[in-house]
Design a protein around this motif. Sequence first.
Motif, mmCIF file in Angstrom:
data_model
loop_
_atom_site.group_PDB
_atom_site.id
_atom_site.type_symbol
_atom_site.label_atom_id
_atom_site.label_comp_id
_atom_site.label_asym_id
_atom_site.label_seq_id
_atom_site.Cartn_x
_atom_site.Cartn_y
_atom_site.Cartn_z
ATOM 1 N N SER A 54 -8.294 -0.622 -20.087
ATOM 2 C CA SER A 54 -8.793 -1.422 -21.200
ATOM 3 C C SER A 54 -10.284 -1.683 -21.026
ATOM 4 O O SER A 54 -11.001 -1.847 -22.005
ATOM 5 C CB SER A 54 -8.006 -2.721 -21.357
ATOM 6 N N LYS A 55 -10.763 -1.678 -19.784
ATOM 7 C CA LYS A 55 -12.223 -1.779 -19.590
ATOM 8 C C LYS A 55 -12.907 -0.609 -20.299
ATOM 9 O O LYS A 55 -13.921 -0.782 -20.954
ATOM 10 C CB LYS A 55 -12.550 -1.741 -18.097
ATOM 11 N N LEU A 56 -12.328 0.565 -20.141
ATOM 12 C CA LEU A 56 -12.881 1.743 -20.811
ATOM 13 C C LEU A 56 -12.849 1.574 -22.326
ATOM 14 O O LEU A 56 -13.828 1.835 -23.019
ATOM 15 C CB LEU A 56 -12.066 2.988 -20.453
ATOM 16 N N ASP A 57 -11.694 1.132 -22.805
ATOM 17 C CA ASP A 57 -11.541 1.020 -24.257
ATOM 18 C C ASP A 57 -12.447 -0.065 -24.832
ATOM 19 O O ASP A 57 -13.015 0.094 -25.905
ATOM 20 C CB ASP A 57 -10.078 0.745 -24.602
ATOM 21 N N LEU A 108 -21.967 7.739 -19.134
ATOM 22 C CA LEU A 108 -21.499 8.604 -18.061
ATOM 23 C C LEU A 108 -21.566 7.869 -16.735
ATOM 24 O O LEU A 108 -20.610 7.830 -15.957
ATOM 25 C CB LEU A 108 -22.373 9.858 -18.018
ATOM 26 N N TYR A 109 -22.715 7.231 -16.509
ATOM 27 C CA TYR A 109 -22.942 6.527 -15.259
ATOM 28 C C TYR A 109 -21.988 5.340 -15.127
ATOM 29 O O TYR A 109 -21.355 5.128 -14.105
ATOM 30 C CB TYR A 109 -24.408 6.075 -15.216
ATOM 31 N N ARG A 110 -21.905 4.573 -16.226
ATOM 32 C CA ARG A 110 -21.134 3.350 -16.184
ATOM 33 C C ARG A 110 -19.633 3.600 -16.091
ATOM 34 O O ARG A 110 -18.902 2.877 -15.419
ATOM 35 C CB ARG A 110 -21.401 2.572 -17.472
ATOM 36 N N LEU A 111 -19.178 4.599 -16.808
ATOM 37 C CA LEU A 111 -17.734 4.784 -16.942
ATOM 38 C C LEU A 111 -17.132 5.566 -15.786
ATOM 39 O O LEU A 111 -15.933 5.523 -15.564
ATOM 40 C CB LEU A 111 -17.406 5.498 -18.248
ATOM 41 N N LYS A 112 -17.982 6.273 -15.063
ATOM 42 C CA LYS A 112 -17.440 7.158 -14.040
ATOM 43 C C LYS A 112 -16.524 6.405 -13.088
ATOM 44 O O LYS A 112 -15.435 6.843 -12.784
ATOM 45 C CB LYS A 112 -18.580 7.827 -13.281
ATOM 46 N N LYS A 113 -16.980 5.242 -12.666
ATOM 47 C CA LYS A 113 -16.169 4.548 -11.665
ATOM 48 C C LYS A 113 -14.869 4.001 -12.277
ATOM 49 O O LYS A 113 -13.828 4.017 -11.642
ATOM 50 C CB LYS A 113 -16.998 3.503 -10.926
ATOM 51 N N TYR A 114 -14.952 3.552 -13.543
ATOM 52 C CA TYR A 114 -13.716 3.088 -14.191
ATOM 53 C C TYR A 114 -12.740 4.240 -14.392
ATOM 54 O O TYR A 114 -11.540 4.108 -14.221
ATOM 55 C CB TYR A 114 -14.004 2.473 -15.565
ATOM 56 N N GLN A 115 -13.337 5.388 -14.785
ATOM 57 C CA GLN A 115 -12.469 6.540 -15.023
ATOM 58 C C GLN A 115 -11.769 6.963 -13.746
ATOM 59 O O GLN A 115 -10.576 7.246 -13.741
ATOM 60 C CB GLN A 115 -13.284 7.707 -15.582
ATOM 61 N N THR A 116 -12.543 7.000 -12.664
ATOM 62 C CA THR A 116 -11.949 7.387 -11.387
ATOM 63 C C THR A 116 -10.862 6.390 -11.008
ATOM 64 O O THR A 116 -9.762 6.777 -10.601
ATOM 65 C CB THR A 116 -13.020 7.430 -10.285
ATOM 66 N N ALA A 117 -11.174 5.100 -11.166
ATOM 67 C CA ALA A 117 -10.189 4.073 -10.803
ATOM 68 C C ALA A 117 -8.937 4.220 -11.659
ATOM 69 O O ALA A 117 -7.814 4.220 -11.141
ATOM 70 C CB ALA A 117 -10.796 2.688 -10.984
ATOM 71 N N PRO A 150 -16.510 13.609 -16.256
ATOM 72 C CA PRO A 150 -15.725 13.398 -15.025
ATOM 73 C C PRO A 150 -14.244 13.768 -15.174
ATOM 74 O O PRO A 150 -13.599 14.091 -14.180
ATOM 75 C CB PRO A 150 -15.867 11.902 -14.761
ATOM 76 N N VAL A 151 -13.751 13.703 -16.418
ATOM 77 C CA VAL A 151 -12.326 13.987 -16.623
ATOM 78 C C VAL A 151 -11.986 15.430 -16.243
ATOM 79 O O VAL A 151 -10.904 15.727 -15.752
ATOM 80 C CB VAL A 151 -11.941 13.732 -18.101
ATOM 81 N N TYR A 152 -12.950 16.333 -16.460
ATOM 82 C CA TYR A 152 -12.663 17.741 -16.181
ATOM 83 C C TYR A 152 -12.696 18.057 -14.693
ATOM 84 O O TYR A 152 -12.186 19.077 -14.263
ATOM 85 C CB TYR A 152 -13.685 18.646 -16.879
ATOM 86 N N GLU A 153 -13.332 17.154 -13.959
ATOM 87 C CA GLU A 153 -13.620 17.490 -12.573
ATOM 88 C C GLU A 153 -12.363 17.825 -11.768
ATOM 89 O O GLU A 153 -12.350 18.787 -11.009
ATOM 90 C CB GLU A 153 -14.358 16.334 -11.910
ATOM 91 N N GLU A 154 -11.330 17.020 -11.988
ATOM 92 C CA GLU A 154 -10.138 17.235 -11.169
ATOM 93 C C GLU A 154 -9.524 18.612 -11.406
ATOM 94 O O GLU A 154 -9.145 19.308 -10.466
ATOM 95 C CB GLU A 154 -9.104 16.149 -11.450
ATOM 96 N N SER A 155 -9.459 18.980 -12.695
ATOM 97 C CA SER A 155 -8.912 20.301 -13.017
ATOM 98 C C SER A 155 -9.758 21.391 -12.386
ATOM 99 O O SER A 155 -9.246 22.332 -11.781
ATOM 100 C CB SER A 155 -8.876 20.502 -14.521
ATOM 101 N N LEU A 156 -11.068 21.257 -12.526
ATOM 102 C CA LEU A 156 -11.958 22.273 -11.983
ATOM 103 C C LEU A 156 -11.837 22.336 -10.461
ATOM 104 O O LEU A 156 -11.869 23.412 -9.869
ATOM 105 C CB LEU A 156 -13.399 21.972 -12.386
#
Lengths: 572, 567
Positions: free
Chosen positions: A236-239, A180-189, A303-309
């Motif tokens: 691809s960093k995420l994957d 969660l911690y590590r991926l948050k920034k990649y996900q946001t980016a 984090p993925v849900y955050e935008e919708s919420l």
Amino acid sequence: MSYAKTYIVPYLKKYYKVMGVTVLMGTLALLSAAMLSFVSGYLITRTSQRPETILLVYVPIVAVRTFGISRAVFRYVERLIGHNAVLKVLADMRVKLYHALEPQALFIRERFTTGDLLGALADDIEHLQDVYIRTVFPTLIGLFVLLFAVGGVAAVSVPFALVLFFLLSIIAFVYPLWSLYRLKKYQTAAKQQHSALYRDFTDAIFGVQDWLISGRKKVFTDRFITQAQASDQAESKLDYWHQDRAFQLQVITGVIVIIVGLWAGLTAQSGAILPTYIAAFTLAAMPIVEGIIPISHAVERIPVYEESLKRIDGIHSQNTAPEKPAVTPNGTAIQFTNVSYRYPSSDTDAVQDVSLTIAPGEKIAILGKSGAGKSTLMQLLLGNLAPTAGQVTIGDTPAAQIGEAIYDIASVLNQKPYLFATTVENNIRLGRQDATTATIEDVIARVGLQDYIATLPKQLKTQMEETGQRFSGGERQRIALARILVKDTPIVILDEPTVGLDPITERELMEDMLRSLEGKTVIWITHHLTAIEQMDRVLFMDDGQIAMLGTHETLMQTNERYQRLYRLDHGY
Amino acid sequence: MDKNLLQYDGSKRVLAIVGVLTVAQTIAIITQALFLAKAITQMFHGASFTDVSVSFALFFLAHVIRHTLQWAKERVSYRFAERTAHAFREQLVEQIFELGPQAVGQHGSGNLITLTLEGIPKFRKYLELFIPRVTAMAVIPAVVVLFIFTKDILSGVILVVVLPVLILFLILIGIVSKRRIDDQMETYRLLSRHFVDSLRGLVTLKYLGRSKSHEKAIDTVSNKYRIATNRALRYAFLSSFALDFFASLSVAIVAVELGFRLINGTVGLEMALAVLVLAPEYFTPVRELGNDFHATVDGQDAGNEIRAILATPVAKSESAIPAVTAQTTLALQDVSVEGDDRNILSHINLTLTGPIKVGIVGSSGAGKSTLIQALAGFVNTSGTITLDKVQATLTQDAWRRQISYIPQHPTIFSASVQENIRFYAPQATDEAVRQAAQQVGLLALIEQFPQGFNEPIGQGGRVLSGGEEQRIALARTLLQQQPILLFDEPTAHLDIETEHEIKTIIEPMLDDKIVFFATHRLHWMQTMDYIVVLDQGQIVEQGTHDELLAKNGAYVALRNAQRGVSA
């Protein structure tokens, strides 16, 4: 996380029973898998001791078969119940969102300028089913499996149960939180880059002609490809992380299997358990761990849900004015007395010192450039805006006090009236639910659609959508007009109903409209002067003020500006 | 199996690598099972800790190798998938631009955007999953079951028999559930659209005074939708139920069978445990393939759609386009544009020498826009077009670069005001941009913006009115200074006063150019030197304004119809 409190937790509470059953079923499915391994391991080692009679292993044999079947059954039931629970939540959320959205409906476009907000909101609600299906349920199920495994071992050895708890915690807590911690920034980016891609590519598709003319399409394609590749890199960093994590978790699983195996072996040696349980414990370790691994994937999605919420929260957090009691006005004469209105965000008046009387049955046209105050005038009349100075009354009642009852006396036909995805008849009936078929046929004739409707495959029962593009702009306006005629209010406001229509359609439509609205007060906001001769008075707005007001004939005789515009519109 | 899979660059190599890795992985899987069984058996028989440790160490080694190979397979497939998807995207974007606005209209802009931005990742996912999944499917069960056969024939038989039964069931379930789901697709679709429909129609509901009571409908329909969905899911989930069911049931059967034979002493404990551990591995590839089935189908569909667009032939013209001036003679001979079922333009003959202002009029659907599009080189035409007697194909950059095109709704890019104005002429100086803005009457507005010329407009930026957007388009055109100007209904959607203002800006721009001006708004015709009247794709009248008035034909009829005067 604060969104979770408002939008997730209440539903978990409300539907705790059905959600609880879902989690229970999911847990039982995973435990069945573990128990299948456990009992088969036991059965095989026990039978290798060649017991005297098959009856001695009768119970494990039945258990193996039961667990062999129960896993699939539990899993199936879990999925069905879980989806049902989530769909219940979504139904509630839709109602709640609609409830929050409804009072702000008229101003939503001004508050949110970007794209198809309403479509996005509808999608957001759909996406939120993943909160439960892909995050809440797998996490809870994983945790229950962990508890069961630790509890089961604790029955034999409390210290080893603690060791096991520690080992499984790496998978159940450390990896998920780290992910969660590590991926948050990649996900946001990744998300930001993706929406930038969307914006640029949408621009490019709509502006493809401009790119072609500019002769610089290579500039665009090169830039877009580079941009897209940068976006892919974030993805691809995420994957890659997913692949690496899957590997690491498998190695840890291997370690856990060995530790459980050795523990079972040593415990059997010490006589605390029978040797027949060595295989049982060792083989059950793997399915248990596999039930816990999905937690990582579940948690990292948060984090993925955050935008919708966030978007949904944006609608809910608008404090809307308290419901006003509806007051039915005692007449239909409209009176503007020295009315001014200023939008809260602005420093100039959108409407300034307007005084105007519209008698019942009068037909008045309102013209003006965009931003001249025409729409504001309409909203003041409908009571959706309260004047900052002066007073708007209908009959003797201030418009702002009328509330929802305004729609019993006034109808609005706007530029793009929405036609719902149902039958033509239902669309018209929206004007008045208890309208008879005869009434509907009558209005269809009055708006000049009789012949056209007769050519449709199912006539009035034709779905708006089935015909898709078959309804032209003019026809759609006529259906919307029919809806208003069914409603039969004494005041009708036409808000630029002919924008986008060709001049001949425009003229025919306006003539039919005015004819069918005979006897009613008609306030027609228009961008053209077509059919203006049929109006009783013409009003020009300019910077929030009345610039011209008079009958068509007077203005034609006395006002040079009016003459010029009239000629322009008539092709001279 | 998707036959296109082998045609991507490097796909055979990747397939070979993944194949080899999978075979190695299967060996690791079997080794892992053997040593786990051995370790357990040793412990059961009370063997020494060292012996047990060696077995566990070897188990662990095989386990790590197995998952390292898995990791490698995924990484190799991912790289390949990414590379292929990149190439596809590049080709797709270039192809879209090559095909131009006509293709955009045909495929739908929304569809192309989704295909490029969502379809490509789906296609990538498909490649990424499909290669390892299919290879695993082809290798692992076969090798595992062969191995089991060498150790215990009956277990092997059970596994071999179950698989075809499982597949048969999957097919049956697929057929039944598809029929069930198709049956209610229509209701389902209407229900699922109801909410978004309600939100989009909220303003209309409000104006009808029905928005409050509609809340009840949202609740009712949402619940109907839920019930319909549940009914569909009952079938949709059946296939994964069958997979789970057969996989774990056959493990159970194998375990019980082994138990019986252990009692009889016909198999040994170690082998029995090994077979028990291996049995689920036999089903894993099928289950994984089943889990990812939808992702692969979606991706494959996206791939096919992209391939279809890439396969559309692009009319490449070799003819050189001469540099045109405002004095060029342009001739159209027998020019037609094909539509879906009829010609949108048919047999247009028109010869004009610049400078000239040509008005194109006609009722809706007469082909005005298409004629402008053809002249802009956005659509393919048949017939002959000559420029100063040199035959030319207009659908090429060399031509488009010499024209300006102002549509009804110009594109405002998500960029600053100045970038938008500079769009056709990126090298224009700030002074020139300012000058252009002033000429179109935008300067005062721009100076009010907090960031002046750097104010963002377009999506996510400041919203401009229709008149302001048109002024931006005109400013662009001013900076471009082309000899040929094409207008497609630039003012019909504007209010009449704004239209008048825009007209005063446009009129001086038209002098000494070749201008084609398609519009419904006939007041423009006084400005034109020549008028072409279209009806159903054909020229029905052409001449000067006065000539056509004198003729009292189609043009006069159009004027009268618009004014509501019966002829």
